[in-house]
Scaffold this motif. Structure first.
Motif: not given
Length: 426
Positions: A345-357, A412-418
């Motif tokens: 991850p880029i940040t120290s966020s506690n909410k890290i998600e991966v979007n599978f499209r 909720g912020v895109l940090t790594y694009p698709e």
């Protein structure tokens, strides 16, 4: 260094051979440079040991031995003298512009150049589990049987053609231009598929003067496709396109210029007629080289921020060691594939998600609601080494070439694009 250089190695022109060439200036007549070159220097060319690199990228174990002649699956026909039906995907690759080379350059230079391309073609065929059947002057004929899988035979042949063309484009042509050699030299590739019932294998000739080979319209038309292919492009027949249900993103209609006007050439020429006198209208397609090549695996994939891997699984939740490498082979219909994403991850966020499209293509997907396309957010889990991990299983429901797009969101912020990961299903 080009990405193809990392796979094939550098296409180096022997300096002594370069000096021996007939130099050409478009404003002057050709003139012979007087330095001579011995064949000894030609024979010291290094071979292109590309099999290891390609087979690792596509998940193929071992190394294939270089054997030329009748396909090993049908060697027994030499003794029996019988014939046998059997599917095959045929690939013809030919050097375009080689006759012109002979006008401007010495025989040593022409031999050197042509032999390098032919050797690259041979190793590329072997790397993709193909069999070199015949070398015919400037051309190579190869057969692909996908170890018994029809879809894989076609995928291997197309990947072979696309990788070889990309190498010529990225590595060979620039080197030739640096040395002032003919710019209109390249390769043309033709590929088509014949079903089990459409291809007959048998021995032509008699003992001592014979060859076991395939007899089929689809073998012959692969040669026609090669002859009409644009320079440094792959031409595909209707049968191979239908087999894999390739869509408009990766194939296009052949276009040419006639009398200053752009025309489309949708059918193989000549347009043969069947036994009833009706035109076959056998369609031909040009592989969209840039778009298709971008889907294939390359060494630099390891440098992407998200490391994507996948495993074929018959159903969700079961264990499997059957790894899938993008665009490498066909996932059986009604099985499934699990995608895994690993990243830092880029940040120290506690909410890290991966979007599978998912983005599906082809005729079967076309009749489904929204083509079966969808996206799923999955919570990422931190590992002991600080990396984050997420996975998603998808059923293999539609024939065709489909894409999984993977991206990362932190708070909720895109940090790594698709990143696109492409899969053949069939």
């Amino acid at each position: 260094m080009s990405r193809m250089n990392k796979i094939f190695g550098s296409f180096e022109m022997d300096p002594t051979l370069t000096k021996s060439a007939r130099t050409f200036d478009s404003t002057q007549s050709p003139k012979m440079v007087t330095e001579s070159v011995s064949l000894e220097s030609v024979e010291q060319i290094h071979d292109y040991g590309i099999q290891n690199n390609i087979r690792k990228l596509y998940g193929k174990p071992g190394i294939k031995n270089a054997v030329i002649g009748g396909h090993p699956d049908f060697d027994h026909l030499v003794e029996s003298g019988e014939w046998q039906k059997g599917f095959v995907t045929s690939l013809f690759v030919d050097i375009q512009g080689s006759t012109r080379l002979g006008v401007y350059y010495s025989p040593e230079m022409v031999f050197y150049f042509k032999n390098q391309i032919i050797k690259c073609a041979i190793e590329c065929v072997l790397a993709f589990d193909g069999h070199v059947h015949r070398i015919m002057g400037d051309a190579v004929l190869a057969f692909f049987r996908g170890e018994g899988n029809t879809n894989n035979s076609a995928i291997d042949a197309i990947n072979c053609g696309a990788v070889l063309v990309q190498y010529i484009r990225e590595e060979v042509v620039p080197k030739l231009r640096e040395r002032g050699l003919a710019e209109d030299v390249g390769i043309r590739v033709g590929i088509d598929y014949g079903t089990h019932e459409q291809v007959l294998w048998g021995m032509y000739g008699y003992a001592g003067v014979s060859e076991v080979t395939a007899t089929s319209f689809h073998v012959d038309v692969a040669a026609k496709l090669q002859q009409s292919a644009p320079r440094n492009r792959v031409m595909l027949g209707q049968s191979v396109v239908d087999l894999l249900d390739l869509h408009d993103e990766v194939v296009e209609v052949r276009r040419a210029t006639s009398a200053g006007e752009k025309i489309t050439l949708p059918y193989v020429s000549p347009n043969y007629r069947d036994a009833d006198g009706r035109p076959m209208n056998y369609r031909q397609y040009v592989l969209s080289q840039d778009k298709y090549s971008a889907l294939l695996p390359y060494p630099e994939d390891d440098n992407y921020p998200i490391k994507i891997t996948s495993t074929i699984k018959r159903e969700k939740g079961i264990q499997s060691d059957e790894h899938y490498y993008k665009c490498s082979r066909s996932v059986p219909l009604h099985q499934g594939i699990e995608f895994k994403a690993l990243f830092r991850p880029i940040t120290s966020s506690n909410k890290i998600e991966v979007n599978f499209r998912v983005e599906n293509n082809g005729k079967q997907a076309g009749i489904a609601n929204d083509k079966g396309n969808h996206a799923t957010l999955v919570k990422a889990i931190q590992r002991d080494n600080g990396l984050y991990f997420a996975k998603r299983w998808e059923g293999a429901s539609y024939l065709g070439l489909h894409h999984m797009f993977v991206s990362v969101l932190e708070d909720g912020v895109l940090t790594y694009p698709e990143q696109k990961y492409s899969v053949f299903i069939g």
